[in-house]
Design an enzyme around this catalytic site. Structure first.
Site, PDB file in Angstrom:
ATOM      1  N   ARG A 140      -7.624   0.075   0.444  1.00  0.00           N
ATOM      2  CA  ARG A 140      -8.137  -1.117  -0.241  1.00  0.00           C
ATOM      3  C   ARG A 140      -8.538  -0.814  -1.674  1.00  0.00           C
ATOM      4  O   ARG A 140      -8.500  -1.704  -2.530  1.00  0.00           O
ATOM      5  CB  ARG A 140      -9.297  -1.709   0.562  1.00  0.00           C
ATOM      6  N   ASP A 176     -12.237   7.365   3.611  1.00  0.00           N
ATOM      7  CA  ASP A 176     -11.077   7.071   4.451  1.00  0.00           C
ATOM      8  C   ASP A 176     -10.731   5.586   4.442  1.00  0.00           C
ATOM      9  O   ASP A 176      -9.803   5.156   5.116  1.00  0.00           O
ATOM     10  CB  ASP A 176     -11.329   7.542   5.887  1.00  0.00           C
ATOM     11  N   GLU A 218      -9.476   4.095   1.841  1.00  0.00           N
ATOM     12  CA  GLU A 218      -8.941   4.296   0.493  1.00  0.00           C
ATOM     13  C   GLU A 218      -7.863   3.285   0.123  1.00  0.00           C
ATOM     14  O   GLU A 218      -7.662   2.988  -1.055  1.00  0.00           O
ATOM     15  CB  GLU A 218      -8.371   5.719   0.374  1.00  0.00           C
ATOM     16  N   LYS A 221       0.849  -1.189   0.000  1.00  0.00           N
ATOM     17  CA  LYS A 221       0.000   0.000   0.000  1.00  0.00           C
ATOM     18  C   LYS A 221       0.886   1.241   0.000  1.00  0.00           C
ATOM     19  O   LYS A 221       1.805   1.362   0.805  1.00  0.00           O
ATOM     20  CB  LYS A 221      -0.919   0.002   1.221  1.00  0.00           C
ATOM     21  N   ASP A 271      -2.503  10.359   3.942  1.00  0.00           N
ATOM     22  CA  ASP A 271      -3.927  10.039   3.957  1.00  0.00           C
ATOM     23  C   ASP A 271      -4.667  11.022   4.857  1.00  0.00           C
ATOM     24  O   ASP A 271      -4.653  10.903   6.081  1.00  0.00           O
ATOM     25  CB  ASP A 271      -4.140   8.606   4.457  1.00  0.00           C
ATOM     26  N   ASP A 286       1.222   5.891   6.258  1.00  0.00           N
ATOM     27  CA  ASP A 286       0.237   5.062   5.561  1.00  0.00           C
ATOM     28  C   ASP A 286       0.824   4.422   4.308  1.00  0.00           C
ATOM     29  O   ASP A 286       0.131   3.697   3.605  1.00  0.00           O
ATOM     30  CB  ASP A 286      -1.003   5.893   5.209  1.00  0.00           C
ATOM     31  N   LYS A 324     -10.082  12.823   8.518  1.00  0.00           N
ATOM     32  CA  LYS A 324      -9.602  12.420   9.831  1.00  0.00           C
ATOM     33  C   LYS A 324      -9.613  13.647  10.741  1.00  0.00           C
ATOM     34  O   LYS A 324      -9.185  14.729  10.340  1.00  0.00           O
ATOM     35  CB  LYS A 324      -8.185  11.856   9.731  1.00  0.00           C
TER      36      LYS A 324
END
Length: 500
Positions: A352, A348, A350, A264, A269, A288, A276
């Protein structure tokens, strides 16, 4: 000058150098290590230990300065009960001893830890990695960086004479793995204005250039041509262009197995329109991209170690998840590159979405196995804490191989269920699926989402490293900050043949 790690059959009784590290058990007052210390330094040393109330508990250490003697510094490390001493305890003891000896300013260090019951090569790898990784310091962003003080030489003592050659090879190999871990740590720790999607691509280019690997970077238009609507939906809110990174290690000679590592790559993010908020660690969302850091670090190590017969592909769908007039809306429906439609009920979730298209791409490479790593869910942190990563796989062989590879590298994995009935939580009334399910079992439904983008005949595993990618206070071999978690597991798995 780089620290040199050497293997030696010398013992605590006859080693010469500046700082000697000796491990002692708490429940074996007559053990061989104590006898060696008594023979070399006399009863006065044991009396000093008594006065300093050294009990040899696990993690305990005592630094003694020895005037007009060689060694001039003696570091005692507590090992706890002899019956509970295992490879992981050996690894921790080596790290504690090396750190304490380094604090004395010694240029040469001898590490005398009990090795009975351990395979010499495995023990060497554990100790060599521990010494290198515990002394890692990242000072790239300090205005006035302190000199990186490390001993010039560390000797691993007490190894069998007839095993010195394979042990020295293991120590050398461990340094390549540590270089990969350190690369991952530096990528994850760097701020998001430094490590951007383009910077990740440049890191891959550096590895390719230094070790002769193949690199392909797909730009936005290339991804559009492949129908990567899920990945590009996340990327569209950022001013920074996405970079889909494909790095390949090809061995000389026959290729017996083809493996794909997917990381990933969210370099920042914000959560998108599901922003967030305070308390959600938004300021830490630079990590992230921990999955991409791990696979890049693993590829750097694999490229140096050059395993025979195994071709390894690394994929990172790198981008940012930001808010703008062009960012994806909650409730939008996008189409992934395998034709599946996805209703985005949470911007959020995102990671996946980016992994979905990366996994479809991975399957087109016709691999023997695919493993993805991602800082995917807070639910996994709640379930397993900060020392254990979650592992999902429909393949028992692959899951067992990864757990063993992690254990060999001091990284803990726990296999979690892919419960089919939980898939109902991903149902959408409009699209083929939603990108998130209900809150209970959130890490499981995230894994089930990813599974829909992997061909059933291809062995696949998903590792959620959300809890293990960062340590505020430091733990084990990891100083405070980025841990580089996953590199050792992946490299060990590949070197062992990539069983699936």
């Amino acid at each position: 000058m780089a620290m040199e790690i050497r293997c030696s059959s010398a013992t605590a009784r006859d080693w010469t150098g500046e700082a000697l590290v000796v491990g002692l058990f708490s429940d074996a007052p007559g053990d061989s290590s104590r006898e060696l210390l008594k023979a070399r330094f006399g009863d006065a040393l044991l009396e000093r230990m008594e006065r300093r109330r050294f009990k040899a508990k696990p993690g305990e250490s005592l630094v003694l300065e020895l005037l007009n003697q060689e060694p001039s510094t003696l570091v005692l490390v507590g090992l706890g009960a002899a019956a509970e001493f295992n490879l992981e305890q050996l690894r921790k003891a080596a790290a504690i001893g090396a750190k304490a000896a380094n604090g004395s300013g010694a240029s040469s260090v001898g590490l005398a830890l009990p090795l009975e019951g351990f395979a010499p090569v495995a023990a060497t790898s554990a100790m060599a990695e521990a010494v290198r990784l515990i002394l890692f310091r990242d000072q790239r962003f300090k205005g006035e960086a302190e000199p990186a003080a490390q001993p010039a030489q560390v000797e691993l003592l007490g190894l069998p004479t007839d095993q010195l050659s394979p042990c020295q090879s293991a120590a050398s190999s461990s340094q390549a793995i540590c270089s990969g871990v350190e690369l991952a740590r530096e990528l994850v720790a760097a701020p998001p204005n430094v490590v951007t999607p383009a910077a990740l691509a440049e890191s891959a280019a550096t590895i390719a250039r230094d070790f002769g690997l193949q690199l392909k970077v797909l730009e936005r238009a290339d991804c559009e041509a492949l129908g990567m609507g899920s990945y590009l939906a996340v990327a569209q809110g950022s001013d920074l262009p996405p970079k889909f990174i494909h790095l390949t290690y090809s061995p000389q000679g026959e290729i017996k197995r083809r493996l794909v590592l997917v990381g990933k790559g969210l370099t920042f993010d914000s959560g998108g329109y599901n922003l967030k908020t305070a308390g959600s660690q938004i300021e830490m969302m630079k990590f992230d991209m921990g999955g991409s850091g791990a696979v890049l670090g693993a590829m750097r190590a694999i490229a140096e170690l050059k395993p025979a017969g195994i071709e390894v592909h690394m994929l990172v769908a790198a981008c940012e998840n930001m808010i703008s007039g062009g960012a994806i809306h909650p409730g939008a429906i996008v189409t992934a590159s395998n034709g599946k439609t996805i209703e985005i009920n949470n911007t959020d979730a995102e990671g996946r979405l980016t992994l979905a298209d990366a996994l479809v791409y991975a399957c087109k490479l016709e691999p023997d196995a695919v493993v993805d790593l991602a800082t995917l869910t807070g639910a996994c942190v709640i379930a397993l804490g900060e020392e254990i990563a979650g592992l999902w796989s429909p393949s028992d062989t692959l899951a067992e191989a990864l757990v063993q590879a992690g254990e060999d590298g001091g990284e803990n994995l726990w296999r979690m269920p892919l419960r089919a009935s939980y898939r109902a939580g991903l149902k959408s009334g409009l699209a083929d699926m939603k990108n998130t399910g209900p809150r209970p079992g959130g890490s499981i439904t995230a894994a089930l989402f990813l599974q829909d983008f992997v061909k059933k005949e291809i062995p696949w595993a998903h590792m959620d490293i959300a809890g293990t990618v960062w340590s505020d206070k430091g733990r084990g071999l990891d100083p405070a900050g980025a841990t580089g978690f996953g590199v050792r597991t992946l490299v060990n798995w590949v070197l062992a043949g990539g069983a699936a």
